[in-house]
Motif scaffolding. Sequence first.
Motif, short mmCIF file in Angstrom:
data_model
loop_
_atom_site.label_atom_id
_atom_site.label_comp_id
_atom_site.label_asym_id
_atom_site.label_seq_id
_atom_site.Cartn_x
_atom_site.Cartn_y
_atom_site.Cartn_z
N HIS A 1 85.02 -6.31 85.95
CA HIS A 1 83.85 -5.63 86.68
C HIS A 1 82.54 -5.82 85.92
O HIS A 1 82.66 -5.78 84.59
CB HIS A 1 84.21 -4.08 86.77
CG HIS A 1 83.18 -3.32 87.43
ND1 HIS A 1 82.98 -3.20 88.94
CD2 HIS A 1 82.18 -2.67 86.76
CE1 HIS A 1 81.91 -2.43 89.10
NE2 HIS A 1 81.60 -2.01 88.01
N PRO A 2 81.59 -6.11 86.72
CA PRO A 2 80.34 -6.44 86.15
C PRO A 2 79.78 -5.16 84.91
O PRO A 2 79.40 -4.19 85.32
CB PRO A 2 79.05 -6.34 87.12
CG PRO A 2 79.94 -6.85 88.25
CD PRO A 2 81.33 -5.90 88.10
N ALA B 1 87.20 5.46 87.34
CA ALA B 1 86.05 6.19 87.40
C ALA B 1 84.95 6.01 86.32
O ALA B 1 85.60 6.00 85.25
CB ALA B 1 86.15 7.44 87.53
N HIS B 2 83.87 5.88 86.68
CA HIS B 2 82.65 5.51 85.49
C HIS B 2 82.81 6.67 84.47
O HIS B 2 82.64 6.57 83.26
CB HIS B 2 81.51 5.37 85.94
CG HIS B 2 80.24 4.85 85.06
ND1 HIS B 2 79.76 5.90 84.17
CD2 HIS B 2 79.66 3.73 84.90
CE1 HIS B 2 78.95 5.33 83.46
NE2 HIS B 2 78.92 4.22 83.99
N LEU C 1 83.37 -0.72 91.86
CA LEU C 1 84.22 -0.32 90.42
C LEU C 1 85.56 0.62 91.06
O LEU C 1 86.65 0.49 90.57
CB LEU C 1 83.30 0.79 89.49
CG LEU C 1 84.09 1.55 88.71
CD1 LEU C 1 84.58 0.45 87.57
CD2 LEU C 1 83.36 2.47 87.75
N HIS C 2 85.31 1.29 92.26
CA HIS C 2 86.49 2.14 92.89
C HIS C 2 87.41 1.14 93.47
O HIS C 2 88.48 1.52 93.79
CB HIS C 2 85.82 3.22 93.59
CG HIS C 2 85.25 4.21 92.93
ND1 HIS C 2 84.21 5.32 93.50
CD2 HIS C 2 84.94 4.30 91.72
CE1 HIS C 2 83.79 6.09 92.56
NE2 HIS C 2 84.05 5.66 91.54
N SER C 3 87.06 -0.01 93.58
CA SER C 3 87.94 -0.97 94.28
C SER C 3 88.98 -1.34 93.28
O SER C 3 90.00 -1.91 93.80
CB SER C 3 87.25 -2.07 95.04
OG SER C 3 86.85 -3.06 94.06
N GLU D 1 76.79 1.08 96.01
CA GLU D 1 77.11 -0.47 96.10
C GLU D 1 78.32 -0.58 94.84
O GLU D 1 79.18 -1.14 94.71
CB GLU D 1 76.16 -1.62 96.21
CG GLU D 1 76.82 -3.23 96.06
CD GLU D 1 75.82 -4.08 95.95
OE1 GLU D 1 76.25 -5.17 95.53
OE2 GLU D 1 74.78 -3.63 96.11
N GLY D 2 77.59 -0.42 93.70
CA GLY D 2 78.34 -0.46 92.33
C GLY D 2 79.46 0.31 92.22
O GLY D 2 80.54 0.08 91.78
#
Length: 233
Positions: free
Chosen positions: A75-76, A153-154, A125-127, A120-121
């Motif tokens: 992930h970015p 999750a972040h 991430l959740h994908s 969007e971010g």
Amino acid sequence: MALASSPPPGTPVPPLITDWAARRGRDVAELVWRNELGGVTARLVADGTGDLFAKWSPVDLEPEAERMSWLSGRHPSPRVFDFEEGDGEWLLVTGALTGTSAVSDRWKAEPDRAAAAIGEGLARLHSLDPSISMFGAVDWVGDVDDIDLLVIAHGDACAPNTIVGDDGSFVGHVDLGSLGVADRWADLAIASWSLEWNFGPGHEQAFWDAYGIAPDPERIAQYRALWGDAPTS
């Protein structure tokens, strides 16, 4: 819970940062951030090479280093360059992302675009498949029986932790020390709440539209209450 912010003028650069930079032929260009625990982040520069960011903290950064190293290929997020431990202090050095914080002056002037990038971010991430996570439940969330959708999750999805590109698109996530597994509403509740802290009222719709979901007031209230009860250190 205290908010992070830009360091005030005169904030000293921790010696662990200056020593690391000097050993590698870099200069400290500026202090760019101070978090609620007193940690500071500096931008390090050198001729002919890209910037690095050095985060100093009085709190152990090893969990963040581990999470960032794991996430950066999936992930970015910034690449980890180094990690050091001093006497009751820690240093994490990472690469730079091409963009600026969602709460920079640029994006405070265009809050709806920033809010959309944050949504969007988190959608990206959740994908990710939560079953691949090396890490357990987000600490402040703990065990919750009623899960809408379990995600990676972040864990600290406040607006400053999203980096936004010049075109207003999502670039990446930073400050990943709380990354773990949780209901997606743990991130969504805090991210949407932080829009008002940073931009003032009236910008949540752009966030929900970009994420692709309607707000759920009961779940939002549940996770905001858990966040409010979480320790700050």
